[in-house]
Scaffold this motif. Sequence first.
Motif, PDB file in Angstrom:
ATOM      1  N   ARG A   6       0.833  -1.207   0.000  1.00 40.82           N
ATOM      2  CA  ARG A   6       0.000   0.000   0.000  1.00 40.82           C
ATOM      3  C   ARG A   6       0.865   1.253   0.000  1.00 40.82           C
ATOM      4  O   ARG A   6       0.593   2.211  -0.712  1.00 40.82           O
ATOM      5  CB  ARG A   6      -0.912  -0.011   1.218  1.00 40.82           C
ATOM      6  N   GLN A   7       1.935   1.255   0.797  1.00 39.43           N
ATOM      7  CA  GLN A   7       2.824   2.408   0.837  1.00 39.43           C
ATOM      8  C   GLN A   7       3.501   2.625  -0.508  1.00 39.43           C
ATOM      9  O   GLN A   7       3.653   3.762  -0.958  1.00 39.43           O
ATOM     10  CB  GLN A   7       3.875   2.236   1.923  1.00 39.43           C
ATOM     11  N   PHE A   8       3.918   1.553  -1.168  1.00 37.50           N
ATOM     12  CA  PHE A   8       4.534   1.695  -2.488  1.00 37.50           C
ATOM     13  C   PHE A   8       3.550   2.267  -3.496  1.00 37.50           C
ATOM     14  O   PHE A   8       3.894   3.121  -4.302  1.00 37.50           O
ATOM     15  CB  PHE A   8       5.060   0.351  -2.995  1.00 37.50           C
ATOM     16  N   ASP A  12       4.035   5.826  -5.396  1.00 37.70           N
ATOM     17  CA  ASP A  12       4.091   5.898  -6.857  1.00 37.70           C
ATOM     18  C   ASP A  12       2.991   6.776  -7.435  1.00 37.70           C
ATOM     19  O   ASP A  12       3.186   7.414  -8.468  1.00 37.70           O
ATOM     20  CB  ASP A  12       4.017   4.497  -7.456  1.00 37.70           C
ATOM     21  N   ALA A  13       1.846   6.813  -6.763  1.00 36.55           N
ATOM     22  CA  ALA A  13       0.749   7.649  -7.229  1.00 36.55           C
ATOM     23  C   ALA A  13       0.899   9.098  -6.789  1.00 36.55           C
ATOM     24  O   ALA A  13       0.157   9.964  -7.229  1.00 36.55           O
ATOM     25  CB  ALA A  13      -0.574   7.089  -6.713  1.00 36.55           C
ATOM     26  N   GLY A  14       1.869   9.368  -5.906  1.00 36.80           N
ATOM     27  CA  GLY A  14       2.084  10.732  -5.431  1.00 36.80           C
ATOM     28  C   GLY A  14       1.084  11.162  -4.375  1.00 36.80           C
ATOM     29  O   GLY A  14       0.835  12.345  -4.205  1.00 36.80           O
ATOM     30  N   LEU A  15       0.490  10.213  -3.667  1.00 33.24           N
ATOM     31  CA  LEU A  15      -0.545  10.530  -2.683  1.00 33.24           C
ATOM     32  C   LEU A  15      -0.035  10.589  -1.258  1.00 33.24           C
ATOM     33  O   LEU A  15      -0.823  10.836  -0.345  1.00 33.24           O
ATOM     34  CB  LEU A  15      -1.672   9.493  -2.776  1.00 33.24           C
ATOM     35  N   LEU A  20       6.476  13.060   3.854  1.00 32.28           N
ATOM     36  CA  LEU A  20       6.965  11.702   3.666  1.00 32.28           C
ATOM     37  C   LEU A  20       7.678  11.507   2.340  1.00 32.28           C
ATOM     38  O   LEU A  20       8.275  10.473   2.106  1.00 32.28           O
ATOM     39  CB  LEU A  20       5.808  10.698   3.760  1.00 32.28           C
ATOM     40  N   LEU A  21       7.617  12.491   1.457  1.00 32.14           N
ATOM     41  CA  LEU A  21       8.238  12.340   0.148  1.00 32.14           C
ATOM     42  C   LEU A  21       9.707  12.729   0.145  1.00 32.14           C
ATOM     43  O   LEU A  21      10.386  12.542  -0.846  1.00 32.14           O
ATOM     44  CB  LEU A  21       7.488  13.180  -0.889  1.00 32.14           C
TER      45      LEU A  21
END
Length: 58
Positions: A6-8, A12-15, A20-21
Amino acid sequence: MLLLRRQFRLRDAGLLDAGLLDAVGERQLSAETHWLFSFAAAFAATAFLYRLIGSVAL
């Protein structure tokens, strides 16, 4: 594993949150991934050794 997947997907979706980014978030995700795979490898190695020792003892 489901939480990691889920975290990946969120990354990847930028959400993920902007906080955290950064590099800390990337390192945390990398650390969680390494911990998970290390745990699985240690569990498999332990199970193999228990089976080997058990068969030798018989």
